[in-house]
Design an enzyme around this catalytic site. Structure first.
Site, PDB file in Angstrom:
ATOM      1  N   ASP A  75     -25.274   9.087 -32.296  1.00  0.00           N
ATOM      2  CA  ASP A  75     -26.438   9.842 -31.845  1.00  0.00           C
ATOM      3  C   ASP A  75     -27.140  10.397 -33.076  1.00  0.00           C
ATOM      4  O   ASP A  75     -26.490  10.982 -33.966  1.00  0.00           O
ATOM      5  CB  ASP A  75     -26.015  10.989 -30.915  1.00  0.00           C
ATOM      6  CG  ASP A  75     -27.211  11.715 -30.314  1.00  0.00           C
ATOM      7  OD1 ASP A  75     -27.643  11.327 -29.226  1.00  0.00           O
ATOM      8  OD2 ASP A  75     -27.713  12.668 -30.949  1.00  0.00           O
ATOM      9  N   ILE A  76     -28.453  10.206 -33.167  1.00  0.00           N
ATOM     10  CA  ILE A  76     -29.222  10.714 -34.305  1.00  0.00           C
ATOM     11  C   ILE A  76     -29.294  12.237 -34.209  1.00  0.00           C
ATOM     12  O   ILE A  76     -29.686  12.786 -33.181  1.00  0.00           O
ATOM     13  CB  ILE A  76     -30.630  10.113 -34.341  1.00  0.00           C
ATOM     14  CG1 ILE A  76     -30.553   8.586 -34.463  1.00  0.00           C
ATOM     15  CG2 ILE A  76     -31.436  10.686 -35.513  1.00  0.00           C
ATOM     16  CD1 ILE A  76     -31.900   7.885 -34.386  1.00  0.00           C
ATOM     17  N   GLU A  92     -32.002   8.170 -28.335  1.00  0.00           N
ATOM     18  CA  GLU A  92     -31.579   8.064 -29.727  1.00  0.00           C
ATOM     19  C   GLU A  92     -30.088   7.778 -29.856  1.00  0.00           C
ATOM     20  O   GLU A  92     -29.492   7.984 -30.910  1.00  0.00           O
ATOM     21  CB  GLU A  92     -31.918   9.352 -30.490  1.00  0.00           C
ATOM     22  CG  GLU A  92     -31.182  10.593 -30.033  1.00  0.00           C
ATOM     23  CD  GLU A  92     -31.863  11.338 -28.895  1.00  0.00           C
ATOM     24  OE1 GLU A  92     -31.555  12.528 -28.717  1.00  0.00           O
ATOM     25  OE2 GLU A  92     -32.705  10.739 -28.186  1.00  0.00           O
TER      26      GLU A  92
END
Length: 373
Positions: free
Chosen positions: A235-236, A278
């Site tokens: 996950d960004i 994301e």
């Protein structure tokens, strides 16, 4: 496929043994074509299909190498060889591409089924793309035609010559490779459609549903063969700030760049997907705990050190990761969803413990996960 029929009354008659041998060959070749057709029609992953076509062509035509130029995307204007070859001498400094709109493609789509490189050079002596093709020293060039359109180009390498053999392709063999090319063209088209419909157009990674389908199959295989399989979920970190600060176009740029780094950091037999928003998932086939940690850390570090430069702004981007590992002994899960959920819980711990780190899930638990070392 045309057959070599027994000769008529105007030519010398074959004896009974020769006639039987001829028909036995036809039967054998038809059986081979049936098996080839079944093989190509049941292979839906494009890289595996291309590999299969290349090796079938090499085996059937007795050549030392083969390769296929195909479109890499639905909007491509170039046929590319890329890594779709085996046994050919490739110059790394040369870009093996052929544009759609050139005399060579027009010639290959003219209706002739197979071409020698000599005949093509004679007809198109000044054609630049043909000289790219010629540099591969093909013994035969076979267009993959679908609905009167060149769908790809199959090139055969050097012919393997046996004793008392001229080394030239017979009409029978040319007809045989033409049939294989026809089957290959349909199979490549179908696999390309599946590839496009299962791929996220922005990031060029696989979609979530396709990832789960492949993961389910690989998990079954891992279970039956007692080999490890790992899933990493990324996950960004603080992704919303890129959209809020620089706009959604910047967010798209970050997503595409992160996806490119992830894809370039894994093996060909692995698979990366855009899980949603994301979030990304990676399946690492035949990868144990230490190997999965090494890959996840490599991806995390590659993203952390990358210079994300957008419209004059240098941005720092980091990601968090969670790992789960299937093991027949320690974590014998039979559901792809369970394995992904384990990675998701490990990802949550990475986020909770400060982000920009990777956490490895303890088998089958929620609470014993630990930061990867």
């Amino acid at each position: 496929m045309n057959s070599e029929e027994p000769q008529n009354s105007s030519t010398p008659q074959m004896n009974t043994d020769e006639t039987i041998a001829l028909y036995e060959r036809h039967i054998y070749d038809l059986q081979q074509m049936l098996e080839i057709s079944k093989s190509l029609c049941t292979t839906l992953e494009l890289p595996a299909l291309i590999e299969s076509i290349v090796y079938i062509a090499m085996a059937q035509m007795r050549v030392t190498g083969a390769g296929i130029f195909i479109f890499e995307s639905i909007d491509s204007t170039m046929y590319k060889l890329s890594n779709n070859y085996s046994g050919l001498e490739i110059d790394p400094a040369v870009e093996y591409t052929i544009p759609v709109n050139c005399a060579l493609i027009e010639k290959l789509g003219s209706g002739t089924k197979v071409f020698s490189i000599e005949s093509l050079l004679e007809d198109l002596p000044d054609d630049g793309p043909l000289h790219i093709l010629s540099s591969l020293k093909p013994s035969l060039v076979v267009p993959l035609i679908l609905k009167n359109r060149v769908n790809g180009i199959l090139v055969l390498g050097e012919r393997i010559v046996f004793d008392n053999d001229s080394g030239k392709f017979t009409d029978y063999e040319k007809n045989e490779i033409s049939t294989i090319a026809s089957l290959a063209s349909v199979a490549v088209n179908n696999a390309s459609l599946i590839e496009q419909s299962s791929t996220d157009m922005m990031t060029k990674l696989k979609l979530k549903y396709y990832f789960f389908n492949v993961l389910t199959d690989k998990l079954d295989k891992a279970f039956s063969e007692d080999i490890p399989l790992s899933v990493v979920m990324f996950d960004i970190d603080f992704f919303k700030k890129f959209n809020d600060t620089y706009g959604h176009a910047c967010g798209d740029y970050v997503l595409m760049t992160v996806a490119k780094i992830i894809k370039s950091s894994i093996r060909g037999e692995d698979m990366a997907s855009r899980y949603g928003g994301e979030e990304f998932t990676v399946m690492l086939y035949n990868a144990n705990r230490s190997e999965a940690i090494a890959v996840a850390e490599r991806i995390r570090k590659n993203i952390e050190k990358n210079d994300f430069y957008y419209q004059g702004q240098h941005m720092q981007v980091t990601i968090s990761g969670g790992i789960s590992i299937f093991s027949a002994e320690t974590n014998p899960v039979t559901s792809a969803k369970v394995l992904v959920d384990q990675a998701d819980r490990a990802l949550y711990l990475s986020k909770r413990n400060g982000r920009n780190r990777v956490t490895c899930a303890a088998p089958g638990t929620d609470s014993e996960s630990e930061e990867a070392k």
